[in-house]
Write a protein that holds these residues in place. Structure first.
Motif, short mmCIF file in Angstrom:
data_model
loop_
_atom_site.label_atom_id
_atom_site.label_comp_id
_atom_site.label_asym_id
_atom_site.label_seq_id
_atom_site.Cartn_x
_atom_site.Cartn_y
_atom_site.Cartn_z
N LEU A 34 0.62 -1.30 0.03
CA LEU A 34 -0.31 0.34 0.20
C LEU A 34 0.47 1.19 0.22
CD1 LEU A 34 -2.75 1.71 0.03
CD2 LEU A 34 -2.80 1.14 2.88
N ALA A 35 2.04 1.06 0.89
CA ALA A 35 2.98 2.22 0.53
C ALA A 35 3.29 2.38 -0.34
CB ALA A 35 3.80 2.55 1.95
N TYR A 36 4.14 1.58 -1.77
CA TYR A 36 4.27 1.33 -2.64
C TYR A 36 3.28 2.20 -3.72
CZ TYR A 36 6.37 -0.51 -6.69
OH TYR A 36 7.04 -1.24 -7.82
N ARG A 37 2.26 1.17 -3.80
CA ARG A 37 1.74 1.96 -4.08
C ARG A 37 1.29 3.70 -4.03
NH1 ARG A 37 -3.27 -1.22 -3.29
NH2 ARG A 37 -3.98 0.48 -2.75
N ALA A 38 0.99 3.95 -3.00
CA ALA A 38 1.12 5.80 -2.47
C ALA A 38 2.66 5.82 -3.21
CB ALA A 38 1.08 5.87 -1.14
N ALA A 39 3.35 5.43 -3.15
CA ALA A 39 4.80 5.79 -3.97
C ALA A 39 5.17 6.05 -5.01
CB ALA A 39 5.93 5.48 -3.10
N ILE A 40 4.45 4.85 -6.71
CA ILE A 40 4.27 5.37 -7.40
C ILE A 40 3.06 6.41 -7.89
CG2 ILE A 40 3.53 4.51 -9.29
CD1 ILE A 40 5.95 2.99 -8.26
N GLU A 41 2.30 6.08 -6.82
CA GLU A 41 1.15 7.49 -7.22
C GLU A 41 2.43 8.94 -6.81
OE1 GLU A 41 -2.67 9.80 -7.62
OE2 GLU A 41 -1.73 7.70 -8.62
N HIS A 42 2.85 9.30 -6.01
CA HIS A 42 2.93 10.52 -5.66
C HIS A 42 4.37 10.55 -7.41
CE1 HIS A 42 5.13 13.74 -3.98
NE2 HIS A 42 6.72 13.29 -4.35
N ARG A 43 4.59 9.87 -7.63
CA ARG A 43 5.70 9.16 -8.67
C ARG A 43 5.07 9.87 -9.88
NH1 ARG A 43 10.36 5.01 -9.46
NH2 ARG A 43 11.17 6.09 -7.57
N LEU A 44 3.91 9.59 -9.91
CA LEU A 44 3.36 9.63 -11.53
C LEU A 44 2.43 10.82 -11.43
CD1 LEU A 44 0.93 6.52 -11.62
CD2 LEU A 44 2.10 6.85 -13.57
N ARG A 45 2.68 11.74 -10.01
CA ARG A 45 1.98 12.92 -10.44
C ARG A 45 2.74 14.35 -10.54
NH1 ARG A 45 -1.72 12.31 -4.51
NH2 ARG A 45 -3.05 11.32 -5.97
N ALA A 46 4.26 13.84 -9.85
CA ALA A 46 5.92 14.10 -10.08
C ALA A 46 6.15 14.49 -12.07
CB ALA A 46 6.90 14.06 -9.48
N VAL A 47 5.88 13.34 -12.26
CA VAL A 47 6.03 13.23 -13.50
C VAL A 47 4.97 13.79 -14.34
CG1 VAL A 47 6.31 11.70 -14.92
CG2 VAL A 47 7.23 11.12 -13.05
N SER A 48 3.83 13.82 -14.31
CA SER A 48 2.45 14.39 -14.68
C SER A 48 3.06 16.21 -15.40
CB SER A 48 1.46 14.06 -14.43
OG SER A 48 1.25 15.10 -13.31
N GLY A 49 3.37 16.62 -14.30
CA GLY A 49 3.48 18.21 -14.19
C GLY A 49 5.02 18.26 -15.34
N GLN A 50 5.10 16.95 -15.66
CA GLN A 50 7.00 17.51 -16.79
C GLN A 50 7.05 17.19 -18.21
OE1 GLN A 50 10.18 15.49 -14.45
NE2 GLN A 50 9.40 16.83 -12.74
N THR A 51 5.68 16.13 -18.24
CA THR A 51 5.24 16.00 -18.92
C THR A 51 3.96 16.44 -20.78
OG1 THR A 51 3.50 14.77 -18.40
CG2 THR A 51 5.37 13.11 -18.63
N VAL A 52 5.14 17.36 -21.54
CA VAL A 52 4.25 18.21 -22.13
C VAL A 52 4.30 17.62 -24.03
CG1 VAL A 52 4.55 20.72 -23.56
CG2 VAL A 52 5.10 20.02 -21.29
N GLY A 53 2.80 17.31 -24.04
CA GLY A 53 2.64 16.58 -24.96
C GLY A 53 2.39 14.57 -25.53
N ALA A 54 3.04 14.52 -23.74
CA ALA A 54 3.21 13.12 -23.70
C ALA A 54 2.25 12.32 -23.59
CB ALA A 54 4.73 12.66 -23.44
#
Length: 126
Positions: A34-54
């Motif tokens: 569960l904590a691992y999934r939370a870390a992945i969700e956090h990573r997804l949120r962080a990466v989403s702010g850096q994805t332009v056109g992808a």
């Protein structure tokens, strides 16, 4: 063609086997799934702010898929390739094969983690 950025993650059914095969994962990520999934969700949120056109995709990994990429890296003379790089290659390949889930899912859509719950009641709430 739109670029796909894939974030790989191990489903709960693969997590124990992944930790057994690659103990260093436990140093990089929480051992509790569960904590691992939370870390992945956090990573997804962080990466989403850096994805332009992808298109961002959460891609479930299997131990076998990552092990196969590890073998290919070794055969190519990249035996010392970092584990994150190998997992990234496996995630990209699996996303190209259609195994990924577009992220973020709509609030009432099924969560990317495969729990069967709505995203808003699952990983979005983490």
């Amino acid at each position: 063609m739109q670029q796909i950025l894939s974030v790989g993650w191990f489903p709960e059914s693969e997590w124990s086997a992944a930790l057994q095969r690659w103990p260093e994962l436990g140093d990089e990520m929480p051992r509790d799934h569960l904590a691992y999934r939370a870390a992945i969700e956090h990573r997804l949120r962080a990466v989403s702010g850096q994805t332009v056109g992808a298109r961002l995709v959460a891609t479930p990994l299997t131990v076998d898929a990552v092990a196969e990429q590890e073998t290919l890296a070794t055969e190519a003379g990249e035996a010392d390739a970092p584990g994150a790089q190998i997992r990234g290659r496996a995630a990209s390949l699996r996303a190209q094969q259609g195994f990924g889930t577009a992220w973020p899912p709509e609030r009432n859509s099924a969560c990317w983690c495969g729990s069967g719950r709505k995203y808003k009641q699952c990983c979005a709430a983490l």
